[in-house]
Enzyme design. Structure first.
Site, PDB file in Angstrom:
ATOM      1  CE  LYS A 273      41.657  46.806  22.674  1.00  0.00           C
ATOM      2  NZ  LYS A 273      41.412  47.411  21.342  1.00  0.00           N
ATOM      3  CB  THR A 274      48.123  48.237  23.014  1.00  0.00           C
ATOM      4  OG1 THR A 274      47.335  47.070  22.779  1.00  0.00           O
ATOM      5  CG2 THR A 274      49.548  47.822  23.340  1.00  0.00           C
TER       6      THR A 274
ATOM      7  CE  LYS B   4      39.464  34.152  43.250  1.00  0.00           C
ATOM      8  NZ  LYS B   4      38.420  33.097  43.416  1.00  0.00           N
TER       9      LYS B   4
ATOM     10  CE  LYS C 213      46.190  49.005  15.612  1.00  0.00           C
ATOM     11  NZ  LYS C 213      46.829  47.948  16.455  1.00  0.00           N
TER      12      LYS C 213
ATOM     13  CG  ASP D 132      48.735  44.312  24.285  1.00  0.00           C
ATOM     14  OD1 ASP D 132      47.712  44.991  24.538  1.00  0.00           O
ATOM     15  OD2 ASP D 132      49.345  44.386  23.210  1.00  0.00           O
ATOM     16  CG  ASP D 133      45.407  41.772  21.277  1.00  0.00           C
ATOM     17  OD1 ASP D 133      44.193  41.998  21.407  1.00  0.00           O
ATOM     18  OD2 ASP D 133      46.028  41.978  20.222  1.00  0.00           O
TER      19      ASP D 133
HETATM   20  N1  ATP Z   1      45.165  59.289  23.379  1.00  0.00           N
HETATM   21  C1  ATP Z   1      45.525  58.181  22.766  1.00  0.00           C
HETATM   22  N2  ATP Z   1      45.200  56.985  23.299  1.00  0.00           N
HETATM   23  C2  ATP Z   1      45.549  55.863  22.675  1.00  0.00           C
HETATM   24  N3  ATP Z   1      46.250  55.795  21.526  1.00  0.00           N
HETATM   25  C3  ATP Z   1      46.582  56.941  20.952  1.00  0.00           C
HETATM   26  C4  ATP Z   1      46.240  58.165  21.534  1.00  0.00           C
HETATM   27  N4  ATP Z   1      46.688  59.150  20.740  1.00  0.00           N
HETATM   28  C5  ATP Z   1      47.287  58.540  19.687  1.00  0.00           C
HETATM   29  N5  ATP Z   1      47.254  57.226  19.827  1.00  0.00           N
HETATM   30  C6  ATP Z   1      47.795  56.286  18.847  1.00  0.00           C
HETATM   31  O1  ATP Z   1      46.716  55.459  18.420  1.00  0.00           O
HETATM   32  C7  ATP Z   1      47.159  54.146  18.202  1.00  0.00           C
HETATM   33  C8  ATP Z   1      46.298  53.243  19.037  1.00  0.00           C
HETATM   34  O2  ATP Z   1      46.605  51.927  18.718  1.00  0.00           O
HETATM   35  P1  ATP Z   1      46.637  50.754  19.774  1.00  0.00           P
HETATM   36  O3  ATP Z   1      47.563  49.700  19.247  1.00  0.00           O
HETATM   37  O4  ATP Z   1      46.869  51.250  21.119  1.00  0.00           O
HETATM   38  O5  ATP Z   1      45.146  50.258  19.661  1.00  0.00           O
HETATM   39  P2  ATP Z   1      44.539  48.941  20.297  1.00  0.00           P
HETATM   40  O6  ATP Z   1      43.193  49.284  20.795  1.00  0.00           O
HETATM   41  O7  ATP Z   1      45.522  48.337  21.219  1.00  0.00           O
HETATM   42  O8  ATP Z   1      44.422  48.050  18.994  1.00  0.00           O
HETATM   43  P3  ATP Z   1      44.257  46.456  18.894  1.00  0.00           P
HETATM   44  O9  ATP Z   1      42.841  46.173  19.267  1.00  0.00           O
HETATM   45  O10 ATP Z   1      44.539  46.188  17.460  1.00  0.00           O
HETATM   46  O11 ATP Z   1      45.271  45.859  19.810  1.00  0.00           O
HETATM   47  C9  ATP Z   1      48.607  54.088  18.598  1.00  0.00           C
HETATM   48  O12 ATP Z   1      49.398  54.141  17.450  1.00  0.00           O
HETATM   49  C10 ATP Z   1      48.818  55.346  19.423  1.00  0.00           C
HETATM   50  O13 ATP Z   1      50.137  55.869  19.232  1.00  0.00           O
HETATM   51  N1  ATP Z   2      32.591  36.639  58.400  1.00  0.00           N
HETATM   52  C1  ATP Z   2      33.342  36.591  57.348  1.00  0.00           C
HETATM   53  N2  ATP Z   2      33.262  35.498  56.564  1.00  0.00           N
HETATM   54  C2  ATP Z   2      34.010  35.387  55.477  1.00  0.00           C
HETATM   55  N3  ATP Z   2      34.893  36.320  55.065  1.00  0.00           N
HETATM   56  C3  ATP Z   2      35.009  37.419  55.794  1.00  0.00           C
HETATM   57  C4  ATP Z   2      34.255  37.599  56.966  1.00  0.00           C
HETATM   58  N4  ATP Z   2      34.580  38.788  57.477  1.00  0.00           N
HETATM   59  C5  ATP Z   2      35.489  39.326  56.664  1.00  0.00           C
HETATM   60  N5  ATP Z   2      35.780  38.519  55.653  1.00  0.00           N
HETATM   61  C6  ATP Z   2      36.719  38.821  54.595  1.00  0.00           C
HETATM   62  O1  ATP Z   2      36.007  38.768  53.377  1.00  0.00           O
HETATM   63  C7  ATP Z   2      36.817  38.225  52.353  1.00  0.00           C
HETATM   64  C8  ATP Z   2      36.083  37.024  51.780  1.00  0.00           C
HETATM   65  O2  ATP Z   2      36.799  36.575  50.664  1.00  0.00           O
HETATM   66  P1  ATP Z   2      36.936  35.054  50.267  1.00  0.00           P
HETATM   67  O3  ATP Z   2      38.178  34.909  49.451  1.00  0.00           O
HETATM   68  O4  ATP Z   2      36.791  34.178  51.436  1.00  0.00           O
HETATM   69  O5  ATP Z   2      35.680  34.895  49.340  1.00  0.00           O
HETATM   70  P2  ATP Z   2      35.341  33.655  48.404  1.00  0.00           P
HETATM   71  O6  ATP Z   2      33.879  33.429  48.501  1.00  0.00           O
HETATM   72  O7  ATP Z   2      36.258  32.527  48.718  1.00  0.00           O
HETATM   73  O8  ATP Z   2      35.700  34.264  47.000  1.00  0.00           O
HETATM   74  P3  ATP Z   2      36.003  33.486  45.639  1.00  0.00           P
HETATM   75  O9  ATP Z   2      34.665  33.026  45.139  1.00  0.00           O
HETATM   76  O10 ATP Z   2      36.601  34.543  44.771  1.00  0.00           O
HETATM   77  O11 ATP Z   2      36.946  32.363  45.970  1.00  0.00           O
HETATM   78  C9  ATP Z   2      38.140  37.840  52.991  1.00  0.00           C
HETATM   79  O12 ATP Z   2      39.071  38.835  52.691  1.00  0.00           O
HETATM   80  C10 ATP Z   2      37.845  37.835  54.471  1.00  0.00           C
HETATM   81  O13 ATP Z   2      38.983  38.222  55.220  1.00  0.00           O
HETATM   82 MG    MG Z   3      37.538  31.417  47.470  1.00  0.00          MG
HETATM   83 MG    MG Z   4      46.340  46.376  21.265  1.00  0.00          MG
END
Ligand code: ATP
Ligand code: ATP
Ligand code: MG
Ligand code: MG
Ligand code: ATP
Ligand code: ATP
Ligand code: ATP
Ligand code: ATP
Ligand code: MG
Ligand code: MG
Ligand code: MG
Ligand code: MG
Lengths: 269, 269, 269, 269, 269, 269
Positions: free
Chosen positions: B70-71, B152, B224, B124-125
């Site tokens: 992942k990292t 958000k 890894k 990360d992590d």
């Molecule tokens: N295609 C690839 N994608 C990801 N990593 C790769 C790839 N090819 C080789 N690697 C190597 O594999 C290893 C992956 O380890 P990495 O730290 O990214 O794992 P991780 O999922 O982040 O682990 P952790 O959960 O411990 O954080 C790295 O050393 C990276 O260089």
């Molecule tokens: N009639 C409408 N009522 C509400 N929002 C609308 C409407 N039409 C368009 N939108 C758009 O939809 C989006 C609604 O997102 P909003 O952040 O208000 O949701 P929320 O319920 O507050 O979400 P959260 O639970 O993540 O706070 C906004 O980007 C707004 O511009």
């Molecule tokens: Mg909201």
């Molecule tokens: Mg990692």
């Protein structure tokens, strides 16, 4: 060879070796195949760290019951590695410190080690470093997080490091995710009857005929407890016989040995 | 193309790329379709952020088992984006800090990024940033709340941002509501047999005939761990063979490989 | 001989013996085989510590119901050891202190003892040192960790130490792992009928014929409670008879004795 | 009329309207009867507050799933009220503050509002103000108590106030007793198929024939997620098609739309 | 004789008696055998403390339902003891203090008492001193530990002390281990019908014929509640009759008495 | 007579009456027998306090659902008592204060009251003073303990005091032991159909024929909610009709009333 290595303990560098030596108060004796196997594998890791380019950090956990010989084993590996930096991190030197001071000390040891091309850090009795008790359970999350990160953080380019942890609470470390953070884990066992016999023979405090009976009476006893038991029994039932026994003039009475063994074991059940 | 991208790693800007590079210590190799697919989709998000007017903030979570890549994947996306601001937020640089200092550092990175027209932030992590342990569970609610809000909060007018999170504790993040706070989530898997074979072939440390057997023995191993395993096996059972193997003169003995694999895997069960 | 030892209590050194003496307000009398056995075994440990080279630290736990005589026993061992350093660590001298101050005081006593060639430290009422209550349970983990480390930490080279702990909450100490940290544990029991009779005879406050009946009425009463009961009964039902009874002019009325016994015991059920 | 109101958004007063405007990044479109009904009822409350003598404080809670449009709705009511004091209280401006600082800021907004004859305060995302996480659950009781009191405390004589809260964790607020503290509560739903179709038609990014299929594929999606999904799909499977699509030259491929929808939705199950 | 003692209340020394007097606002009347018995036994303890050599510390707990007369009883024993030092420790004089300040005050009273040859300390309402509430339960462990130690710590040589505790939460004290720390415990009961009749006769506010009916209606009422009930009933159903009733000109109407009793009792069920 | 008393509200002394007046924003009307009965009994307690010698402290708890009229009732009793010191303690004036500051303020009010010959203290919304939330539950034990002590502590000689508490969380207070600390408790109910009809008639906003139907639709609604409901309905479905309705020119449409009632009630289920 394992036993050879056990004997030729040469200091890697000044003061610190003293600390490591103090970890094997009863010396290192041959106490069975499993101990030998673990030692050999660990020495392979030492070598890997010496030559590796792809894995600058290798980590290894020794887990097993209290007194089974984990700390003495880790100290021996450290001494035998001949690495320029070998350090043991133990709760004994941090009594009463706050969690964050302990953290700082632990981090300091790692930072120091990063300056050395090759280093070994022993995290001794990890559950104690974490201030663990089963009730709750309680433990220091600050220190847990610190270890979790240190066990994954790479040393700077060109520096290689081996971390050896020891614990008798492997289940707890497992649930913290600390086990998974180690590259490899070895289980250090208590002594089976054959192993115990070897150790008793080395000590030479029983009559020839009694050794088998004595060894049989010890079910899966850990090494350290065995040493304490023998010394208690060596006093004799009225005291005063220790010197005669250790100088070989007398032998431990099997009956008294059974008595003392009973004192030590029975209470728990 | 994915692999092409993997190779032509060009620094986006000075020092920081170094940090990102260090995240892929074993380079980037082709390790199967799923990894490739995720990389491509993530690069589409990079493009969306570049051109979007309606969504100044896009967020993406990479979750999967420890060591699955992942990292390294997130770092690669950051490097390949060519965005002027790419930063990784990791627990490694915040060891021992108080919750509120960590918070402040995290917020600081976001505030800095807000000044850039285009930016990528890698969290990360995340479970480690949150100081999570399963026992309790315990974690920092201060940091949780901070992430929940930052994931958000819109950047200022005219600035666009991509946030990539990684975690191996997706269930925990789910129950915090942090998963829901991401626009999209991808699962980064361990290697199946075919994927593992590809990686082993690339490494070229087994005899031709042994590769299939070796790959078969690895059930769903993460990338890894595979690299660590190979390096341990390369030392040979008595040590000293690593150089010969990496230079191609010798091959890893399959039996020794099974042994080491056993050490690493068996303990857990 | 045990009783002899009990009588010839000679101060080991100045002020501190006073503290130890105060621990056996009602003197030391013969109260049965088990108490005698424990005393003897403990004196063997004293001797072992005196001569040992391999075990600089020996630790022993006395556990048993409240009032069974643990503290008096430990104090007697300390006095009889003739060691140059004998110290009791008790919650009584640390009332109201913070956890960390208590820790510091405890550590201080150990550090002082390390300077003496031979030393005994009594950890009296460990559950009270740990601020234990069953509800929760609650206790000081800081002090727990301190004790866990101190019970394993070796004195400096050439110094030997015996630690005696007492507790009436052995189950709690067990779950903390503190029991396992002691080399050996002895159970100090309440009095059975025969033991109680011995004690009553020594006190000489009952008519010859009443002693058996009185002893029979006391089921498994701890020593300390028995002393309190006798003194309460000695006042007589209308008061004022204590002097006559202790001077031997009168005897305690069996009926009044039963009454008072009822007051003390019945409430609990 | 609702839609008319949605269009003629006129600033009530200086800077603050900007904050409110930023809450409806995708504008306000007709998205079904329920949204319209809630808006109308809320505007009746605005009028009641304007003329009331007996109820100087009216409070109204908008609850519904994440992204359903609560914040945009509340902001629109605030803007359309033409009240001299309209203010949104949001966790976004209080990141990293201590509980008591947050409290102080919240109280400050109320005290300021009390000086205005007519005021509206929007408590946005109340669970976030309360630092809520489901694990535990944990939340700030200090802030909970503050809101519980503020939602019942009357403004000074002659001043009238409307408080609008939003939340996507109505169950949690219910168990805190915060729901009961509001005069009235409205549920803001996700979009049903007909509502979704209306929104997609407005966006004009699908071919005529595809709109029904696209709307059908979205089961009860919240508004905000729909906007993100459309923008992701608009990039095309190989990137670069966003401009063509928003300018109307191309349409979103239904297959690619299904793919992206799968990425977003499937993970959760 | 008990009642005689109740009447001839003479101050033991200056101001403090005032505090003790205030604890028996409604005087001391004969209210049954159990109360009398407890008083007599407690006075025997007073005498024991006066003459004892072997038990410098005697401790006694009075437990029973709220209002049953525990505090008044303890105060009376203190006054009747004629000891030079008699002090009541009560939560009333420590409102709002921190746990450690309370601790310090409690310890101070003991230290003062240690200077007196004979002393009585009343620990009134121990659950309140411990800041106990059933929810949780919550309580101050700092104060619990302080009491646990103080109840066992011996006064200096030559000083004798009686500690009287009162509580209406004996189950809670039991689980803390505080009950076990007392030498003896007495249960102070509510009034049975005969006891209640005696008290009502003394008050002389009912017509001769009504007394039995009134006493019958009170099932196991505690003393203090009975006094409150009578005074409420004495106002009459329209108010104003209290003077006439207490001066003996009128009697309490039985019907009104039943009404008021209903108000007080029914709610609880 | 109750209603008469309700009308002739005369200030007892300066500013403070204003606070009490503000507690009955909708005045005091006849709303059924139970409310009347409680008022009368409480006025008897007022008289008892005025004349009592044996009970310097009388305490009374009004408990009932949110909005049932408890605070208005307590304020009315305070005003009607004509006592020189009448004070309401409410969470509204202590927002954001620390637990200990709140404690100090509460204690201060009692200390002030102790200086007055006759005083009334209203502890309004005790669960709010205690910072109670059901989750956990959480609450301030510091304040709980303070109230538990203050509700039993006697004023100085010659001073008499009445304490009136209100709460809508009687179950919680019960489990804290706070209910038991009050001399008497009264349950203040919601309105039954007949009571509701009386209130609606008084308001005169429905057509004669509609009143019964309207009253029937309100099942056990609390007074305060009824006032809010009527005012919301009075705006009419398109707004603007409030003035016409309150001036008596128009009546509330029954259908619109049902609609609004639905908004308020249905959500909860
Ligand atoms: N295609 C690839 N994608 C990801 N990593 C790769 C790839 N090819 C080789 N690697 C190597 O594999 C290893 C992956 O380890 P990495 O730290 O990214 O794992 P991780 O999922 O982040 O682990 P952790 O959960 O411990 O954080 C790295 O050393 C990276 O260089
Ligand atoms: N009639 C409408 N009522 C509400 N929002 C609308 C409407 N039409 C368009 N939108 C758009 O939809 C989006 C609604 O997102 P909003 O952040 O208000 O949701 P929320 O319920 O507050 O979400 P959260 O639970 O993540 O706070 C906004 O980007 C707004 O511009
Ligand atoms: Mg909201
Ligand atoms: Mg990692
Ligand atoms: N081959 C051996 N391996 C390990 N220890 C040995 C060996 N031979 C002798 N010993 C002695 O056995 C003892 C083992 O104790 P050690 O402290 O290492 O156990 P431990 O498992 O670390 O115990 P704990 O769980 O209490 O930390 C030491 O005194 C050591 O000198
Ligand atoms: N042989 C004996 N062993 C122990 N105590 C004795 C003996 N003979 C007499 N005693 C007296 O019995 C009492 C034992 O009380 P002690 O305080 O030692 O009990 P304890 O088990 O420590 O109690 P607690 O659990 O309360 O700490 C002392 O007063 C001591 O003088
Ligand atoms: N014989 C008696 N014993 C005790 N109290 C008596 C007696 N006769 C009269 N009283 C009166 O009864 C009342 C008993 O109340 P007291 O405060 O002692 O009860 P309590 O059990 O301590 O109550 P709480 O549990 O609330 O602390 C006092 O007012 C006291 O004057
Ligand atoms: N007879 C009456 N008794 C009580 N309140 C009345 C009466 N007649 C009219 N009212 C009005 O009813 C309302 C009752 O509200 P009040 O705040 O007293 O309820 P509450 O039970 O204290 O509510 P909460 O549980 O929210 O604190 C007040 O506005 C008051 O003016
Ligand atoms: Mg060890
Ligand atoms: Mg003891
Ligand atoms: Mg009392
Ligand atoms: Mg109220």
């Amino acid at each position: 060879d394992f036993l050879y290595a056990l004997q030729e303990i040469v200091p890697a560098f000044g003061a610190s070796t003293d600390d490591l030596e103090r970890c094997r108060l009863n010396g290192m004796v041959d106490c069975g195949e499993r101990h030998k196997h673990i030692y050999q594998r660990a020495m392979l890791l030492v070598e890997q760290v010496k030559v590796s380019k792809g894995s600058p950090l290798v980590t290894c956990l020794l887990e097993g019951p209290s007194g089974s010989g984990k700390t003495a084993m880790a100290a021996t590996i450290g001494i035998d590695s001949d690495f320029p930096y070998v350090k043991i991190i133990s709760a004994e030197t941090m009594i009463g410190l706050s969690e964050s001071s302990k953290c700082a000390q632990i981090v300091k040891v790692f930072e120091d080690a990063y300056k050395s091309q090759l280093s070994i850090i022993i995290l001794d009795d990890i559950e104690r470093l974490l201030e663990y008790v089963a009730i709750g359970p309680r433990f220091s999350n600050l220190i847990s997080q610190t270890l979790l990160v240190l066990l994954k953080r790479l040393p700077p380019k060109g520096k290689n490091m081996l971390v050896i942890g020891t614990t008798s609470e492997v289940g707890f470390l497992e649930s913290l995710g600390i086990c998974d953070a180690f590259s490899v884990t070895y289980h250090v066992p208590t002594l089976d009857q054959a192993d115990a016999k070897k150790v008793l023979q080395g000590l030479n405090v029983f009559a020839e005929d009694d050794i088998d009976l004595a060894a049989e009476a010890l079910h899966d006893m850990p090494l350290k407890k065995l040493y304490m038991l023998v010394e208690m029994a060596a006093q004799g039932s009225t005291g005063g016989s220790a010197e005669a026994i250790y100088s070989g003039k007398e032998k431990i009475s099997l009956n008294h040995f059974y008595d003392i063994l009973g004192d030590i074991v029975s209470i728990r059940h």
